[in-house]
Design a protein around this motif. Structure first.
Motif, short mmCIF file in Angstrom:
data_model
loop_
_atom_site.label_atom_id
_atom_site.label_comp_id
_atom_site.label_asym_id
_atom_site.label_seq_id
_atom_site.Cartn_x
_atom_site.Cartn_y
_atom_site.Cartn_z
N ALA A 179 0.83 -1.21 0.00
CA ALA A 179 0.00 0.00 0.00
C ALA A 179 0.86 1.26 0.00
O ALA A 179 0.56 2.24 -0.67
N SER A 182 1.88 2.17 -3.32
CA SER A 182 0.75 2.42 -4.24
C SER A 182 0.52 1.28 -5.23
O SER A 182 0.13 1.51 -6.38
N GLU A 184 -1.90 -1.21 -5.94
CA GLU A 184 -3.26 -1.50 -5.51
C GLU A 184 -3.67 -2.95 -5.69
O GLU A 184 -4.26 -3.55 -4.79
N THR A 185 -3.38 -3.54 -6.85
CA THR A 185 -3.77 -4.93 -7.08
C THR A 185 -3.12 -5.85 -6.05
O THR A 185 -3.77 -6.72 -5.47
N THR A 187 -1.95 -5.02 -3.09
CA THR A 187 -2.51 -4.72 -1.77
C THR A 187 -3.85 -5.40 -1.58
O THR A 187 -4.13 -6.01 -0.53
N SER A 224 -3.63 2.97 2.13
CA SER A 224 -4.31 2.96 0.83
C SER A 224 -5.03 4.28 0.59
O SER A 224 -4.96 4.87 -0.49
N ASN A 227 -2.64 7.10 -0.19
CA ASN A 227 -2.04 7.04 -1.52
C ASN A 227 -3.07 6.95 -2.65
O ASN A 227 -2.72 6.63 -3.79
N LEU A 229 -5.55 4.84 -3.12
CA LEU A 229 -5.96 3.49 -3.55
C LEU A 229 -7.37 3.23 -3.01
O LEU A 229 -7.56 2.56 -2.01
N ARG A 230 -8.35 3.77 -3.68
CA ARG A 230 -9.71 3.76 -3.17
C ARG A 230 -10.28 2.34 -3.05
O ARG A 230 -10.96 2.01 -2.07
N GLU A 231 -10.01 1.52 -4.03
CA GLU A 231 -10.55 0.16 -3.98
C GLU A 231 -9.90 -0.67 -2.88
O GLU A 231 -10.55 -1.50 -2.24
N ALA A 232 -8.61 -0.47 -2.66
CA ALA A 232 -7.93 -1.17 -1.58
C ALA A 232 -8.47 -0.72 -0.22
O ALA A 232 -8.65 -1.52 0.70
N ARG A 280 -12.96 -6.29 -10.37
CA ARG A 280 -11.54 -6.23 -9.97
C ARG A 280 -11.20 -7.37 -9.01
O ARG A 280 -10.17 -8.03 -9.15
#
Length: 295
Positions: A179, A182, A184-185, A187, A224, A227, A229-232, A280
Motif C-alpha cells: 500500500a 501504491s 493497488e492490485t 494490496t 491505501s 495514496n 488506492l480507493r478500492e484497496a 476487480r
C-alpha cells in the motif's frame, strides 16, 4: 565433516531420515548447500536449482518425520541460498528457494513444529525485504503472500496461535508495504488473504491474533487512502466488517472492539461497492489461482 558429492548427499540424506540419524542428515544438507553455493558462484543456475530441489526434498521428508532441527537448519540454508541467488541475479534459483521455504513452513505447521514454521515465515519476510516492492513482479509478490497464508492456515489447523500470529504478522507487513508503494492490485490481494485467515482465526477463537490482524488491515487501509488506492481502502473496510461479524458470532472478547475502532478510520471515506469493484476482485482471485498452481 566430510563433504559428500551431490549423488551421495541425496542418498545419505534420504536414508538417514529413515534411520532418524540427525547428524548424517545435517551432513547431507550441508554438502548440498555448499554444492549449490558453488554452482551459483560458477554461474550454473540450472545445476544450483537441482541441488536446491534436493535440499527441499530431504527437508520435506525430515519435517514430516518431526525432525524440527533439520527443518530449521534447512530453512536457514535455503534462505542463505536465496540471498546469494538474488545477488547474482538468478531469479529461477531464487524463486525455487522461496517456494521451498514456504512449503517447508506449511509442512512444519501441519506437523505441529511451531519453531520450524516460525523460522520459515520469518525467513520469507527477510527475503521479501531484500528489495523494494517495485522491483518485484506482481506474481512474485502474490506468491510470497500466499505462501505465508498457507503457513498461517496450517498453524491454525493445529491450534498453534503463536505460529499463526507470526505468519499473519508477516503477511500484514507485506500488505502495508504494498500500500505504501501504491501497488493497488497487490494490496487488495493481500487483504483478501488476510480476510481469509482472519476467518480461520475466528473459528479457532484466536482472539489475540485476530486483534493483531485487524490492526494490520486498518493500517493497510489507511495507507491505501493516503495514496489514493480507493478500492484497496474499500477492501480494508469490507474485510473488517466481515471479520467483526465472525468474531462476534464466536463471542470473542477483544477483537470485535478492535475492529469497531478500526472501522472508524473508514466511516467518512464515501467509498461504495460498484460493478467495477466486483470485477476487480474477480480478476485478482483468478490471478491468485494462477499463481498458486505454479507454486
Amino acid at each position: 565433516m566430510i563433504t559428500l558429492n551431490e549423488a551421495e548427499a541425496v542418498d545419505v540424506g534420504l536414508s538417514s531420515v529413515e534411520e532418524r540419524n540427525e547428524s548424517r542428515v545435517f551432513q547431507a544438507l550441508d554438502s548440498l548447500t555448499k554444492i549449490a553455493e558453488d554452482f551459483l558462484s560458477e554461474n550454473e543456475e540450472a545445476d544450483a536449482s537441482r541441488a536446491i530441489l534436493s535440499i527441499s526434498d530431504i527437508a520435506q521428508v525430515a519435517t514430516q518425520e518431526g525432525m524440527e532441527f533439520v527443518t530449521i537448519n534447512s530453512v536457514l540454508a535455503l534462505g542463505k541460498l536465496a540471498k546469494t541467488a538474488a545477488e547474482k541475479g538468478y531469479s529461477s534459483a531464487r524463486n525455487r528457494t522461496i517456494i521451498a521455504i514456504g512449503k517447508l513452513g506449511k509442512t512444519a505447521a501441519s506437523n505441529s513444529l511451531e519453531a520450524g514454521s516460525k523460522v520459515a515465515a520469518t525467513t520469507l519476510m527477510e527475503i521479501w525485504n531484500l528489495s523494494s516492492p517495485k522491483t518485484k513482479d506482481r506474481e512474485e509478490m502474490l506468491a510470497f503472500s500466499m505462501l505465508l497464508k498457507d503457513i498461517g492456515s496450517a498453524a491454525a489447523a493445529q491450534e498453534m496461535e503463536e505460529a499463526f500470529l507470526n505468519a499473519v504478522t508477516c503477511l500484514g507487513e507485506i500488505g502495508k508495504k504494498e500500500a505504501a508503494e501504491s501497488l493497488e492490485t497487490e494490496t487488495m490481494s493481500t487483504l483478501l488473504l488476510l480476510e481469509e485467515v482472519g476467518g480461520l482465526a475466528a473459528e479457532k477463537y484466536f482472539d489475540k491474533a485476530l486483534s493483531s490482524l485487524a490492526l494490520s488491515i486498518e493500517d493497510t487501509g489507511k495507507l491505501s487512502l493516503k495514496n489514493g488506492l480507493r478500492e484497496a481502502a474499500l477492501q480494508s473496510q469490507w474485510a473488517l466488517e466481515i471479520l467483526k461479524v465472525q468474531a462476534e458470532e464466536k463471542s470473542l472478547t477483544n477483537s470485535p472492539i478492535v475492529m469497531e475502532m478500526a472501522l472508524d478510520s473508514f466511516k467518512l471515506t464515501g467509498i461504495t461497492e460498484t460493478d467495477e469493484n466486483t470485477e476487480r476482485l474477480r480478476e485478482i482471485k483468478e490471478l491468485q489461482r494462477k499463481v498458486y498452481l505454479d507454486l
